[in-house]
Write a protein that holds these residues in place. Sequence first.
Motif, PDB file in Angstrom:
ATOM      1  N   PHE A 400      49.975  45.566  44.168  1.00 61.08           N
ATOM      2  CA  PHE A 400      48.917  44.650  44.575  1.00 61.08           C
ATOM      3  C   PHE A 400      47.813  44.607  43.520  1.00 61.08           C
ATOM      4  CE2 PHE A 400      44.927  43.875  47.080  1.00 61.08           C
ATOM      5  CZ  PHE A 400      45.149  42.516  47.265  1.00 61.08           C
ATOM      6  N   ALA A 401      47.502  45.773  42.934  1.00 59.22           N
ATOM      7  CA  ALA A 401      46.505  45.806  41.855  1.00 59.22           C
ATOM      8  C   ALA A 401      46.997  45.001  40.659  1.00 59.22           C
ATOM      9  CB  ALA A 401      46.222  47.249  41.444  1.00 59.22           C
ATOM     10  N   SER A 402      48.290  45.054  40.398  1.00 59.10           N
ATOM     11  CA  SER A 402      48.867  44.268  39.302  1.00 59.10           C
ATOM     12  C   SER A 402      48.713  42.781  39.583  1.00 59.10           C
ATOM     13  CB  SER A 402      50.348  44.627  39.126  1.00 59.10           C
ATOM     14  OG  SER A 402      50.966  43.791  38.179  1.00 59.10           O
ATOM     15  N   TYR A 403      48.909  42.374  40.834  1.00 59.36           N
ATOM     16  CA  TYR A 403      48.721  40.970  41.207  1.00 59.36           C
ATOM     17  C   TYR A 403      47.294  40.520  40.920  1.00 59.36           C
ATOM     18  CZ  TYR A 403      47.313  37.076  44.086  1.00 59.36           C
ATOM     19  OH  TYR A 403      46.755  35.902  44.510  1.00 59.36           O
ATOM     20  N   ARG A 404      46.336  41.312  41.341  1.00 61.11           N
ATOM     21  CA  ARG A 404      44.934  40.940  41.161  1.00 61.11           C
ATOM     22  C   ARG A 404      44.573  40.853  39.678  1.00 61.11           C
ATOM     23  NH1 ARG A 404      41.536  44.640  45.328  1.00 61.11           N
ATOM     24  NH2 ARG A 404      39.836  43.422  44.456  1.00 61.11           N
ATOM     25  N   GLN A 405      45.113  41.782  38.890  1.00 60.89           N
ATOM     26  CA  GLN A 405      44.838  41.764  37.457  1.00 60.89           C
ATOM     27  C   GLN A 405      45.431  40.511  36.811  1.00 60.89           C
ATOM     28  OE1 GLN A 405      46.697  44.856  35.082  1.00 60.89           O
ATOM     29  NE2 GLN A 405      44.893  44.967  33.794  1.00 60.89           N
ATOM     30  N   ARG A 406      46.664  40.181  37.185  1.00 61.65           N
ATOM     31  CA  ARG A 406      47.305  38.985  36.637  1.00 61.65           C
ATOM     32  C   ARG A 406      46.559  37.719  37.064  1.00 61.65           C
ATOM     33  NH1 ARG A 406      52.767  40.094  35.118  1.00 61.65           N
ATOM     34  NH2 ARG A 406      53.236  42.294  35.413  1.00 61.65           N
ATOM     35  N   LEU A 407      46.097  37.694  38.302  1.00 64.35           N
ATOM     36  CA  LEU A 407      45.349  36.539  38.802  1.00 64.35           C
ATOM     37  C   LEU A 407      44.058  36.360  38.006  1.00 64.35           C
ATOM     38  CD1 LEU A 407      45.344  34.441  41.241  1.00 64.35           C
ATOM     39  CD2 LEU A 407      43.716  36.020  42.295  1.00 64.35           C
ATOM     40  N   TYR A 480      43.145  38.537  50.092  1.00 58.47           N
ATOM     41  CA  TYR A 480      42.308  38.614  48.890  1.00 58.47           C
ATOM     42  C   TYR A 480      41.876  37.223  48.431  1.00 58.47           C
ATOM     43  CZ  TYR A 480      40.845  39.409  44.085  1.00 58.47           C
ATOM     44  OH  TYR A 480      40.129  39.426  42.910  1.00 58.47           O
ATOM     45  N   ASN A 481      42.814  36.286  48.412  1.00 55.25           N
ATOM     46  CA  ASN A 481      42.492  34.937  47.937  1.00 55.25           C
ATOM     47  C   ASN A 481      41.420  34.278  48.792  1.00 55.25           C
ATOM     48  OD1 ASN A 481      44.583  35.452  46.175  1.00 55.25           O
ATOM     49  ND2 ASN A 481      45.553  33.472  46.421  1.00 55.25           N
ATOM     50  N   HIS A 494      42.838  29.225  46.923  1.00 55.27           N
ATOM     51  CA  HIS A 494      41.898  29.940  47.796  1.00 55.27           C
ATOM     52  C   HIS A 494      42.512  30.181  49.180  1.00 55.27           C
ATOM     53  CE1 HIS A 494      38.057  31.507  48.858  1.00 55.27           C
ATOM     54  NE2 HIS A 494      37.754  30.535  49.709  1.00 55.27           N
ATOM     55  N   LYS A 495      43.144  29.146  49.711  1.00 61.52           N
ATOM     56  CA  LYS A 495      43.828  29.261  50.999  1.00 61.52           C
ATOM     57  C   LYS A 495      45.202  28.622  50.857  1.00 61.52           C
ATOM     58  CE  LYS A 495      39.574  29.214  53.753  1.00 61.52           C
ATOM     59  NZ  LYS A 495      38.824  28.551  54.855  1.00 61.52           N
TER      60      LYS A 495
END
Length: 537
Positions: A400-407, A480-481, A494-495
């Motif tokens: 999940f942290a990887s997702y946020r970093q990529r985002l 998160y989004n 966003h949604k």
Amino acid sequence: MLDVVIVGGGASGLALARGLAAAGVSFALYEARPRLGGRVLSVEDKASGMRVDLGPTWFWPDTQPTITALVKELGLADFPQYDPGTALLLAFGDKKPETRMTPNLHSGARRLEGGMASLIEALAATIPAEAIHLSAVLRSVADRGDHVELTFETDGKTETVTAKRAVLTVPPRLLAEHLAFEPELDAMSRNAMRSAPTWMAAQAKCVVGFSGAPAWRTEGHSGNAFATHEQAVLGEIFDACDAKGEHAAIGGFFALSAELREAFSGGMFMLLESQLVQLFGRPLEDGEQHLQDWACEPFTCSTIDLTPPSEHPDYGDPLLRQAFWEGKLYLGGTETAREGGGYLEGALVAAERIRLRLLDQKETAIMISGVSEGATGEALNEASMARFREWVNAKRAPTFASYRQRLNFGLSNGQREQITQRAMLGAMEAVLKEAIAVLEGLPFDHSVVSVDKGRSDLTPLAQKAFDGFIQELLDGVIDYNRTSCALSNFPEEHKPSKDYLNVTLLDIAAAWKEFSLDANQILLDKRLADQQATRSL
């Protein structure tokens, strides 16, 4: 003979050494520089009376769980980067800068009191002093059957060291350019090494310290600034003061290329002073300047690195994370990490990956010894699958942290479409690739495993380890989004709509299918190899 030799005394090598020391594994650490830290470099600034960072400066708790946990575990004091929401923009060299609103410019970045070298010092304090060897340059590494042989050069003298395994936490490009391997690594692996840009290698950084309180803050400036005109010396500038804002320093990254930095080196002091005065006013004259040009560092920058990448590289090539020479040689460092590659987070992720592999090898040897004394094949298989499930469970939060970093990286680099889809798919693909490597390294007794219509009975067990994994990731992504201010201007991100999520899940389903087929094939290949080995006895 040592169990492990670690080459490289940066964050990755030191974190690995700390983990091995705690596990009672015998090791030695060799560093080419006369100091520890690698690209982490904090120097004393007499003007401000504090240490300033000329290498990595920040970590981001929202997307970097490994370093965040380590900072807490080591009891290090950290504080937020000063970020009041404004920055100066100097778009023309002959005009005054403009103030721009820049909310959350540093994305929640935090710094360490005493500089990032505090992390290096805390890690080194957990390692026996006699295990650390400085000013030792690795020249060659050789596979000698049941051990590896490493040749170091220290003060003009050659030293040979032997160990059961070796870990090279050195930028892969430097290894490819300067190190002699015997036997030579395969062409694909060497190409992967050359294709991994060394983070910061072509960059230069400066910090200027001042006596007294930061004058720019009293003038209403944040210390953040960007210079985009062609004559700019520094491209990005930031406030480098201490936690309380009592000690003044300004930091910046050079906009000039390595060639121009060399050409203007004689007048660099005046050029830097001139730009800071242009941005913040006369009070910033007469600061104490500290410059670090990483392109001039022979233990950081390879020849290829002198041409920097245009964007953040996609680190974590599986070929760099494999074990060479039947598990006797590993590559580490931030350039080998899929999560946090290029940052201190990546260095620590790589260290943890290798620590687990090395300790698994040790535990596997003990397990196999126990099997030979009467343990059943079923027991061995059950133990290996239990280990695989534990590994998968440990990857939930980092994925999940990887997702946020990529985002966040996609947003900062101008991506505007399918940002969520790309980030989630990339994070999932990365963990599935790692899972294949983990599965391949586990021992199984295939004589007690059935194969039905080309499928090993172990394959569903490997798949079951991921039960709930994708849904948990998806739930986290949606939550998160919806709370992300950065995505508020992108309604579809966003949604995410049901259709958007379905398309994303279809992509992940394709990646899951590929993982399942690869996992089954690995298990079938291992079964065949076992059968052939049995026939040859």
